[in-house]
Design a protein around this motif. Structure first.
Motif, PDB file in Angstrom:
ATOM      1  N   GLN A  66       0.838  -1.213   0.000  1.00  0.00           N
ATOM      2  CA  GLN A  66       0.000   0.000   0.000  1.00  0.00           C
ATOM      3  C   GLN A  66       0.859   1.243   0.000  1.00  0.00           C
ATOM      4  O   GLN A  66       1.806   1.345   0.799  1.00  0.00           O
ATOM      5  N   GLY A  70      -0.864   7.327   0.056  1.00  0.00           N
ATOM      6  CA  GLY A  70      -2.230   7.199  -0.480  1.00  0.00           C
ATOM      7  C   GLY A  70      -3.245   7.870   0.438  1.00  0.00           C
ATOM      8  O   GLY A  70      -3.016   8.007   1.642  1.00  0.00           O
ATOM      9  N   HIS A  71      -4.358   8.292  -0.145  1.00  0.00           N
ATOM     10  CA  HIS A  71      -5.370   9.039   0.616  1.00  0.00           C
ATOM     11  C   HIS A  71      -5.937   8.261   1.791  1.00  0.00           C
ATOM     12  O   HIS A  71      -6.272   8.833   2.811  1.00  0.00           O
ATOM     13  N   HIS A  72      -6.070   6.959   1.630  1.00  0.00           N
ATOM     14  CA  HIS A  72      -6.733   6.182   2.675  1.00  0.00           C
ATOM     15  C   HIS A  72      -5.745   5.501   3.610  1.00  0.00           C
ATOM     16  O   HIS A  72      -6.119   4.699   4.442  1.00  0.00           O
ATOM     17  N   PHE A  73      -4.474   5.839   3.443  1.00  0.00           N
ATOM     18  CA  PHE A  73      -3.453   5.170   4.240  1.00  0.00           C
ATOM     19  C   PHE A  73      -3.419   5.736   5.660  1.00  0.00           C
ATOM     20  O   PHE A  73      -3.439   6.948   5.851  1.00  0.00           O
ATOM     21  N   ASP A  74      -3.343   4.854   6.647  1.00  0.00           N
ATOM     22  CA  ASP A  74      -3.341   5.279   8.050  1.00  0.00           C
ATOM     23  C   ASP A  74      -1.892   5.535   8.504  1.00  0.00           C
ATOM     24  O   ASP A  74      -1.175   4.623   8.906  1.00  0.00           O
TER      25      ASP A  74
END
Ligand code: ADP
Ligand code: MG
Length: 243
Positions: A66, A70-74
């Motif tokens: 991942q 990225g936008h959804h990466f925690d």
């Protein structure tokens, strides 16, 4: 085997100066990768990019496939999985040894106090610092601070631990202690990336050695390949300084 972290075509600039040129690098579970190279070759910047302490200018870093940007990466979860031990220790000076080891667990991992304390003592014990739990971190010697910094990092249950010249700021008599602790962690299977000038450690403990020169990975291989049969002239020149 799947990589934990993959660095792909990474570039990093400070103003006009490009200090990392197209770095490709990955690390797999259980590997101990040492990064060697002259001062200024970009070793710290690479670690800092991996830990998102620096912004990337180009390329990607993947964590289990991942993109970490990225936008959804925690990002917070990622940072707790990828710990860092610094040359200058970076303890919180206003906190005790125990508090240093508990705070991240409570704030980031949301562990309760009792759990965090147990974990802290487990790792302070491991690095031989449990007797100092209630001391202020400013009262410690450099070697003691670095032991605490390692315990603090371990308390976060990291998947990978990054070490940036962890022994460079220490008095010579403290260096062996820290290297022994790191060797023990490696033997236990912890995945580690270690920037170091300790060539004996690199030889004995690494599964892979990466030689950086002027912002590129000039050569990488097993310790035997790098130390016994370096292919590149610049690797040989660098290593001669340590013979
Ligand atoms: P190493 O850790 O191998 O000694 P660094 O990653 O610290 O090398 O530095 C690589 C290059 O980037 C050097 O030329 C250094 O001066 C430069 N550099 C590092 N950090 C910064 C910064 N925050 N601002 C400007 N230049 C930097
Ligand atoms: Mg450095």
């Amino acid at each position: 085997m799947d990589a934990i972290i993959q660095v792909q075509h990474l570039k990093k600039r400070f103003k006009q100066l490009e200090v990392l040129h197209d770095i490709n690098f990955d690390i797999h579970k259980g590997e101990v990768v040492t990064i060697i190279g002259s001062s200024g070759s970009g070793k710290s910047t690479l670690l800092r990019c991996i830990n998102l302490l620096e912004r990337l200018d180009d390329g990607h870093i993947l964590y289990h496939g991942q993109d970490i940007l990225g936008h959804h990466f925690d990002v917070n979860a990622y940072r707790s999985k990828v710990g860092m031990v610094f040359q200058g220790f970076n303890l919180f000076n206003n906190l005790t040894v125990l508090e240093n080891c508990m705070i991240g667990q409570i704030k980031v991992l949301k562990r309760n106090k009792e759990e965090a304390k147990q974990m802290a003592f487990k790792y302070l014990e491991k690095v031989g610092m449990s007797a100092f739990a209630n001391k202020s971190s400013v009262q410690l010697s450099g070697g003691q601070k670095q032991r605490v910094a390692i315990a603090r990092a371990l308390c976060m249950s990291p998947e990978v631990l990054l070490f940036d010249e962890p022994t460079s700021a220490l008095d010579p008599e403290m260096v062996g202690d820290i290297l022994n602790i790191m060797k023990e962690l490696a033997d236990e299977g912890l995945t580690m990336i270690v920037v170091t000038h300790e060539m004996e450690f690199a030889k004995d403990v690494s599964t892979r050695v990466v030689f950086m020169d002027q912002g590129v990975i000039a050569e990488e291989g097993t310790p035997e390949q790098i130390f016994e049969h370096p292919q590149e002239e610049r690797t040989r020149t660098f290593l001669k300084r340590y013979l």
